[in-house]
Design a protein around this motif. Sequence first.
Motif, PDB file in Angstrom:
ATOM      1  N   MET A 130      12.831  -5.451  13.203  1.00 19.44           N
ATOM      2  CA  MET A 130      13.436  -6.600  12.550  1.00 19.44           C
ATOM      3  C   MET A 130      14.291  -7.402  13.532  1.00 19.44           C
ATOM      4  SD  MET A 130      15.870  -6.796   9.166  1.00 19.44           S
ATOM      5  CE  MET A 130      17.315  -6.149   9.990  1.00 19.44           C
ATOM      6  N   ILE A 131      15.049  -6.697  14.379  1.00 21.23           N
ATOM      7  CA  ILE A 131      15.904  -7.370  15.357  1.00 21.23           C
ATOM      8  C   ILE A 131      15.063  -8.201  16.316  1.00 21.23           C
ATOM      9  CG2 ILE A 131      17.497  -7.004  17.270  1.00 21.23           C
ATOM     10  CD1 ILE A 131      18.526  -4.540  15.796  1.00 21.23           C
ATOM     11  N   ALA A 132      13.932  -7.617  16.768  1.00 23.83           N
ATOM     12  CA  ALA A 132      13.058  -8.337  17.700  1.00 23.83           C
ATOM     13  C   ALA A 132      12.493  -9.599  17.064  1.00 23.83           C
ATOM     14  CB  ALA A 132      11.926  -7.416  18.157  1.00 23.83           C
ATOM     15  N   VAL A 133      12.119  -9.509  15.788  1.00 25.09           N
ATOM     16  CA  VAL A 133      11.562 -10.666  15.084  1.00 25.09           C
ATOM     17  C   VAL A 133      12.605 -11.774  14.959  1.00 25.09           C
ATOM     18  CG1 VAL A 133      10.635 -11.496  12.889  1.00 25.09           C
ATOM     19  CG2 VAL A 133       9.881  -9.296  13.804  1.00 25.09           C
ATOM     20  N   LEU A 134      13.800 -11.421  14.494  1.00 21.99           N
ATOM     21  CA  LEU A 134      14.857 -12.422  14.316  1.00 21.99           C
ATOM     22  C   LEU A 134      15.275 -13.032  15.651  1.00 21.99           C
ATOM     23  CD1 LEU A 134      17.078 -10.651  11.625  1.00 21.99           C
ATOM     24  CD2 LEU A 134      15.422 -12.495  11.290  1.00 21.99           C
ATOM     25  N   LEU A 135      15.339 -12.200  16.685  1.00 23.79           N
ATOM     26  CA  LEU A 135      15.695 -12.711  18.010  1.00 23.79           C
ATOM     27  C   LEU A 135      14.658 -13.713  18.495  1.00 23.79           C
ATOM     28  CD1 LEU A 135      17.498 -12.601  20.520  1.00 23.79           C
ATOM     29  CD2 LEU A 135      16.125 -10.678  21.334  1.00 23.79           C
ATOM     30  N   GLN A 136      13.385 -13.412  18.266  1.00 22.44           N
ATOM     31  CA  GLN A 136      12.327 -14.324  18.680  1.00 22.44           C
ATOM     32  C   GLN A 136      12.430 -15.659  17.947  1.00 22.44           C
ATOM     33  OE1 GLN A 136       9.957 -13.705  21.082  1.00 22.44           O
ATOM     34  NE2 GLN A 136       9.438 -15.862  20.863  1.00 22.44           N
ATOM     35  N   TYR A 137      12.700 -15.606  16.660  1.00 22.94           N
ATOM     36  CA  TYR A 137      12.819 -16.840  15.877  1.00 22.94           C
ATOM     37  C   TYR A 137      14.024 -17.667  16.324  1.00 22.94           C
ATOM     38  CZ  TYR A 137       9.117 -16.361  12.417  1.00 22.94           C
ATOM     39  OH  TYR A 137       7.897 -16.317  11.802  1.00 22.94           O
ATOM     40  N   ILE A 138      15.115 -16.997  16.637  1.00 24.70           N
ATOM     41  CA  ILE A 138      16.307 -17.712  17.109  1.00 24.70           C
ATOM     42  C   ILE A 138      16.018 -18.420  18.426  1.00 24.70           C
ATOM     43  CG2 ILE A 138      18.656 -17.413  18.000  1.00 24.70           C
ATOM     44  CD1 ILE A 138      18.991 -15.144  15.952  1.00 24.70           C
ATOM     45  N   ILE A 139      15.356 -17.705  19.342  1.00 22.52           N
ATOM     46  CA  ILE A 139      15.039 -18.286  20.651  1.00 22.52           C
ATOM     47  C   ILE A 139      14.095 -19.476  20.500  1.00 22.52           C
ATOM     48  CG2 ILE A 139      13.842 -17.840  22.832  1.00 22.52           C
ATOM     49  CD1 ILE A 139      14.921 -14.987  22.701  1.00 22.52           C
ATOM     50  N   ASP A 140      13.093 -19.332  19.622  1.00 22.83           N
ATOM     51  CA  ASP A 140      12.107 -20.401  19.451  1.00 22.83           C
ATOM     52  C   ASP A 140      12.706 -21.661  18.833  1.00 22.83           C
ATOM     53  OD1 ASP A 140      10.163 -18.853  20.547  1.00 22.83           O
ATOM     54  OD2 ASP A 140       9.224 -18.274  18.653  1.00 22.83           O
ATOM     55  N   ASN A 141      13.771 -21.493  18.059  1.00 22.17           N
ATOM     56  CA  ASN A 141      14.301 -22.637  17.309  1.00 22.17           C
ATOM     57  C   ASN A 141      15.747 -22.979  17.667  1.00 22.17           C
ATOM     58  OD1 ASN A 141      11.982 -22.990  15.259  1.00 22.17           O
ATOM     59  ND2 ASN A 141      12.484 -20.822  15.048  1.00 22.17           N
ATOM     60  N   VAL A 142      16.208 -22.486  18.805  1.00 17.51           N
ATOM     61  CA  VAL A 142      17.592 -22.723  19.195  1.00 17.51           C
ATOM     62  C   VAL A 142      17.859 -24.202  19.480  1.00 17.51           C
ATOM     63  CG1 VAL A 142      17.233 -22.378  21.675  1.00 17.51           C
ATOM     64  CG2 VAL A 142      19.449 -21.809  20.641  1.00 17.51           C
ATOM     65  N   ASP A 143      16.807 -24.963  19.782  1.00 18.20           N
ATOM     66  CA  ASP A 143      16.982 -26.401  20.046  1.00 18.20           C
ATOM     67  C   ASP A 143      17.587 -27.123  18.842  1.00 18.20           C
ATOM     68  OD1 ASP A 143      16.013 -26.148  22.578  1.00 18.20           O
ATOM     69  OD2 ASP A 143      13.970 -26.762  22.077  1.00 18.20           O
ATOM     70  N   TYR A 144      17.273 -26.650  17.643  1.00 15.43           N
ATOM     71  CA  TYR A 144      17.838 -27.274  16.445  1.00 15.43           C
ATOM     72  C   TYR A 144      19.365 -27.151  16.419  1.00 15.43           C
ATOM     73  CZ  TYR A 144      13.103 -27.526  14.507  1.00 15.43           C
ATOM     74  OH  TYR A 144      11.780 -27.808  14.285  1.00 15.43           O
TER      75      TYR A 144
END
Length: 253
Positions: free
Chosen positions: A1-15
């Motif tokens: 779960m941590i890996a998934v959330l971390l990936q989503y944060i990295i992918d959308n940090v521009d927002y």
Amino acid sequence: MIAVLLQYIIDNVDYLFTGDIHSFIRSFIYAPYEILYLSSSGICSARVAPIWYLSAMLIVFPMMVYLMQKVPEFWKVFAFTFPILYFGHKGVNTDRAWPNDMARALACMALGTLAYLCAEFLAKQNVEKKIRKIILSGIEICSALFAIYVSVLNKDYINIMELLFFIICVLMISGVTYSSCIKGEVFKFLGKLSMPMFIFHWGIGSLANILTDNLKQRFLFYYIGTLLVAMLALGITRFLKQNEFRTGKKRTA
């Protein structure tokens, strides 16, 4: 779960940088499917945790264990035949859409068990002669070096990677080559380091893609960053284990 959330944060940090909080939150709409290993099921595209993992653990693995125990001779034939047919038809870089990725997981697991069976057989053979040990060690080293050459430089021989993997595993596991003499704390440390490197490498690579368009800088950031983060994770794990030993209190997940 941590890996998934971390990936989503990295992918959308521009927002976050642009102050678009609504879009940042909205970008997590498919995260539950990833966490439940349901990505690539047609609902959403896979980013971190594709459905092949769920298929491998809950369908392929139990079936494999059952066949190995109930009909071991059949499994030996299957483990030899199926990987040849699958990788011979699909190649190494196969279609990752489900259910093909489930078949790929079965082929990989079958190949792994076949490597172990062959290594067990080879270990029982008499390889006392020094010349035979030198020859087998040479084959092992050449296979490993060629695999590195193919993967790092992205050569056209990628479809023989499975064969190289098989040869290397059989020779290493059997203990009939000089690599069986390699022991020590350094290698134990490298073995422990491999797991956090595997866990964090995807996130580090995604962050590298965001930070720079320069390919060389990406590679440096990816490799060095993954190594440093893995060492940090290893250090934290060791600290927690030592603290648990001193206090006698077990951590709960």
